[in-house]
Motif scaffolding. Structure first.
Motif, mmCIF file in Angstrom:
data_model
loop_
_atom_site.group_PDB
_atom_site.id
_atom_site.type_symbol
_atom_site.label_atom_id
_atom_site.label_comp_id
_atom_site.label_asym_id
_atom_site.label_seq_id
_atom_site.Cartn_x
_atom_site.Cartn_y
_atom_site.Cartn_z
ATOM 1 N N GLU A 29 1.306 -1.492 -0.415
ATOM 2 C CA GLU A 29 0.050 -0.112 0.069
ATOM 3 C C GLU A 29 1.383 1.280 0.064
ATOM 4 O O GLU A 29 1.036 2.206 -0.664
ATOM 5 N N ALA A 127 -4.570 1.771 8.812
ATOM 6 C CA ALA A 127 -4.580 2.772 8.059
ATOM 7 C C ALA A 127 -2.993 2.968 8.833
ATOM 8 O O ALA A 127 -2.398 3.679 8.568
ATOM 9 N N ASP A 131 0.960 3.877 7.718
ATOM 10 C CA ASP A 131 1.631 5.212 7.743
ATOM 11 C C ASP A 131 3.064 4.808 8.221
ATOM 12 O O ASP A 131 4.147 5.702 7.636
#
Length: 149
Positions: A29, A127, A131
């Motif tokens: 991602e 998420a 990060d």
């Protein structure tokens, strides 16, 4: 992918299949294209690093440029493996980043005393993990200079 990203192997040592999958997806991602290898415990980690057992093929299992290490694994935990890595003159130059659920001050102190490069507590949400992987890959693959193997 930015042209400055280094093409190093990232070796992830984690016994939890779901955590391995989440870290892999988080790295993907974050647009990381580096090759990722996985081992499931400290014994496999050391076998990989020494090209023993099922890891004898050096082309399939090259020396990693970065190790992401879970502390709590069966057979040989991350603390024991880290100690062995940092005591080995050929392996000690490989940066090791602890990526674990532990927040224990004792683990943080002990791993830094053993020579870990960074200590990161696994984020709770996907998420947040993405990060962290973006920052981690930017730092280790674009900013710092790593030794050639």
């Amino acid at each position: 992918m930015s042209a400055t990203k280094k093409s190093i192997i990232i070796l992830i040592a984690d016994d939890d299949a779901e955590d391995r999958m989440l870290v892999k997806e988080a790295l993907e991602e974050s647009r990381l294209t580096n090759q990722i290898q996985f081992v499931e415990n400290g014994e496999e980690l050391m076998d990989y690093l020494h090209n023993r057992g099922r890891f004898t093929d050096k082309e399939q299992h090259p020396t990693p440029g970065l190790i992401l290490l879970d502390l709590n694994m069966p057979k040989k935990d991350g603390r024991e493996a880290l100690k062995e890595i940092k005591e080995d003159e050929h392996l000690r130059v490989i940066p090791v980043v602890v990526l674990t659920t532990s927040k224990a001050e004792e683990d943080i102190l002990r791993t830094y005393n053993l020579g870990v490069s960074s200590f990161i507590t696994k984020p709770v949400t996907f998420a947040s993990l993405v990060d962290v992987m973006k920052i981690l890959s930017k730092y280790w693959l674009e900013i710092v200079e790593l030794p050639k193997h």
